[in-house]
Enzyme design. Structure first.
Site, PDB file in Angstrom:
ATOM      1  CG  ASP A  68     -17.186  55.961  19.343  1.00 39.35           C
ATOM      2  OD1 ASP A  68     -16.018  55.670  19.681  1.00 39.35           O
ATOM      3  OD2 ASP A  68     -17.430  56.689  18.362  1.00 39.35           O
ATOM      4  N   GLY A 149      -5.997  57.231  27.799  1.00 41.11           N
ATOM      5  CA  GLY A 149      -6.485  58.224  26.841  1.00 41.11           C
ATOM      6  C   GLY A 149      -6.086  59.637  27.257  1.00 41.11           C
TER       7      GLY A 149
END
Length: 192
Positions: A68, A149
């Site tokens: 993560d 991203g």
């Protein structure tokens, strides 16, 4: 050794495959026919990585690692952090996330930020955590076409270009994920 990387993100998968030793066969969630929507309900990056790795290990009985990653912006009190992928709301959308970030930082002098990655490895009944951090700044507009991203608006410390202007090889040597994966790879080599 077969190892599952608990991700559906093909960009991440490709980045990691390049870094692993040849004796490790990296499998994706698709490769093991896992189409579960694994909810990331933890309030920390470590917690979300553990949730994903534990799900794969318990349901599919594979050695597995999950990650993560969060972008932590100083002037936003560490936000978006664990909520980076969904910063602008559902469904997750990088373009909307970047636009929200640029709007929030509009007029702010302090643009200091860091990317942080947490990796949880479940291997032969034991669990290990690896972390990587890349410090930098949020740019005032997007630069570059590579990466994914927040890469077009993140400029790592000591560099003149954004992550999106770097080759994947350049980025992997300094990025948060690259540093965490290096620790994972060194660990895997040490036990082989």
């Amino acid at each position: 050794m077969k190892l599952v990387f608990a991700t559906n993100n093909l960009n991440k998968l490709a980045e990691v495959k390049k870094m692993l030793p040849k004796n490790i066969e990296l499998l994706s969630l698709n490769d093991i026919q896992c189409f579960d929507d694994i909810e990331e309900t933890a309030t920390t990056l470590d917690g979300n990585a553990k949730i994903k790795a534990d799900h794969i290990t318990s349901k599919f009985n594979f050695n597995c690692f999950a990650d993560d990653t969060g972008l932590e912006v100083e002037s936003l009190n560490g936000a978006p952090g664990v909520y980076s992928a969904r910063y602008a709301g559902e469904p997750s959308n990088s373009e909307n996330n970047m636009q929200k970030m640029l709007t929030e930082l509009n007029g702010k002098e302090n643009r200091t930020a860091q990317f942080r990655t947490s990796i949880c490895l479940n291997l032969n009944g034991k669990q290990f955590l690896f972390n990587g951090v890349c410090k930098g700044n949020i740019l005032t507009k997007k630069h570059g076409e590579k990466g994914f991203g927040y890469d077009p608006i993140f400029q790592p410390e000591g560099f003149k270009q954004s992550f999106a202007e770097m080759s994947s090889e350049e980025k992997n040597t300094i990025s948060h994920r690259g540093l965490a994966i290096k620790k994972l790879v060194e660990f895997l080599k040490s036990i082989n």
